[in-house]
Design a protein around this motif. Structure first.
Motif, mmCIF file in Angstrom:
data_model
loop_
_atom_site.group_PDB
_atom_site.id
_atom_site.type_symbol
_atom_site.label_atom_id
_atom_site.label_comp_id
_atom_site.label_asym_id
_atom_site.label_seq_id
_atom_site.Cartn_x
_atom_site.Cartn_y
_atom_site.Cartn_z
ATOM 1 N N ASP A 1 0.693 -1.283 0.000
ATOM 2 C CA ASP A 1 -0.060 -0.095 -0.059
ATOM 3 C C ASP A 1 0.980 0.995 -0.026
ATOM 4 N N SER A 2 0.621 2.241 -1.084
ATOM 5 C CA SER A 2 1.692 3.258 -1.173
ATOM 6 C C SER A 2 1.520 4.040 0.166
ATOM 7 N N ASP A 3 0.401 4.518 0.825
ATOM 8 C CA ASP A 3 0.310 5.284 1.955
ATOM 9 C C ASP A 3 1.246 4.437 3.204
ATOM 10 N N HIS B 1 3.262 1.970 3.174
ATOM 11 C CA HIS B 1 4.648 1.688 2.670
ATOM 12 C C HIS B 1 5.539 2.731 2.899
ATOM 13 N N SER B 2 5.044 4.116 2.656
ATOM 14 C CA SER B 2 5.522 5.369 2.750
ATOM 15 C C SER B 2 5.593 5.775 4.375
ATOM 16 N N SER C 1 8.995 8.086 0.149
ATOM 17 C CA SER C 1 7.701 8.088 -0.277
ATOM 18 C C SER C 1 7.707 6.685 -1.377
ATOM 19 N N ALA C 2 6.493 5.949 -1.610
ATOM 20 C CA ALA C 2 6.339 4.962 -2.398
ATOM 21 C C ALA C 2 5.242 4.864 -3.085
ATOM 22 N N LEU C 3 5.361 4.362 -4.469
ATOM 23 C CA LEU C 3 4.012 3.921 -5.048
ATOM 24 C C LEU C 3 4.056 2.702 -5.521
ATOM 25 N N ILE C 4 3.007 1.852 -4.984
ATOM 26 C CA ILE C 4 3.090 0.472 -4.990
ATOM 27 C C ILE C 4 1.513 -0.055 -5.022
ATOM 28 N N THR C 5 1.208 -1.173 -5.557
ATOM 29 C CA THR C 5 0.078 -1.678 -5.534
ATOM 30 C C THR C 5 -0.040 -3.240 -5.008
ATOM 31 N N PHE D 1 6.511 -0.752 -9.355
ATOM 32 C CA PHE D 1 6.406 0.024 -8.075
ATOM 33 C C PHE D 1 7.761 0.957 -7.968
ATOM 34 N N THR E 1 9.975 2.883 -4.546
ATOM 35 C CA THR E 1 9.870 3.368 -3.090
ATOM 36 C C THR E 1 11.246 4.039 -2.734
#
Length: 129
Positions: free
Chosen positions: A22-24, A26-27, A33-37, A44, A46
Motif C-alpha cells: 500500500d503506497s501510503d 509503505h511510505s 515515498s512509495a508508489l506500489i500496488t 513500483f 519506493t
C-alpha cells in the motif's frame, strides 16, 4: 551474490503484507515515498524513487516476489530479485524474511540497507500503531 536476512515485526503477517503493498502505509512505515500496488505485474517505486521494480508474484499474507533495482545499479546491470516471506510466529507476530538475489559482490551494502531503511523503521511503525 545473494543473502537472506530476517527479523520479527510486532504485527500479524496479513497486516505487514498489506502495508508493504500500500503506497501510503509503505511510505509511513519506511519514511520514504512509495508508489506500489497489490497487483502482479504492476511496477513500483519506493524510497522517493531510489528503488523500483515490478511485482512478479504475490501470495496474500505470505509472499512477495519482485524485480528490484536502485539508482546506484550500473546501466547494464540486470534487475535483482527480492523475495519476502511473512510467517506468523507463536506470539502472533511476523517472522519477516527477505531473500535478495542476482546481485553483484558490490551490492552486499544492501544487506545493511534492509536493516537500516526497512527493518528498523518497520519496528518503530508497527510498535506505534
Amino acid at each position: 551474490m545473494e543473502f537472506t536476512i530476517e527479523t520479527t515485526i510486532p504485527a500479524p503477517p496479513g497486516k505487514v503484507y498489506l502495508a508493504w503493498l500500500d503506497s501510503d502505509q509503505h511510505s509511513s512505515m519506511t519514511g520514504g515515498s512509495a508508489l506500489i500496488t497489490e497487483d502482479e505485474g504492476d511496477k513500483f517505486s519506493t524510497w522517493d524513487g531510489y528503488i523500483w521494480g515490478t511485482n512478479m508474484e504475490l501470495k496474500p499474507g505470505e509472499y512477495i516476489k519482485q524485480t528490484w533495482r536502485t539508482s546506484e545499479f550500473a546501466d547494464d546491470q540486470p534487475h535483482s530479485i527480492v523475495e519476502i516471506y511473512f510467517e506468523e510466529d507463536d506470539e502472533g507476530t511476523t517472522l519477516l524474511k527477505i531473500h535478495h538475489s542476482q546481485l553483484t559482490e558490490e551490492d552486499i551494502k544492501y544487506k545493511q540497507g534492509w536493516e537500516d531503511h526497512y527493518f528498523t523503521p518497520m519496528h518503530e511503525y508497527f510498535s506505534s500503531i
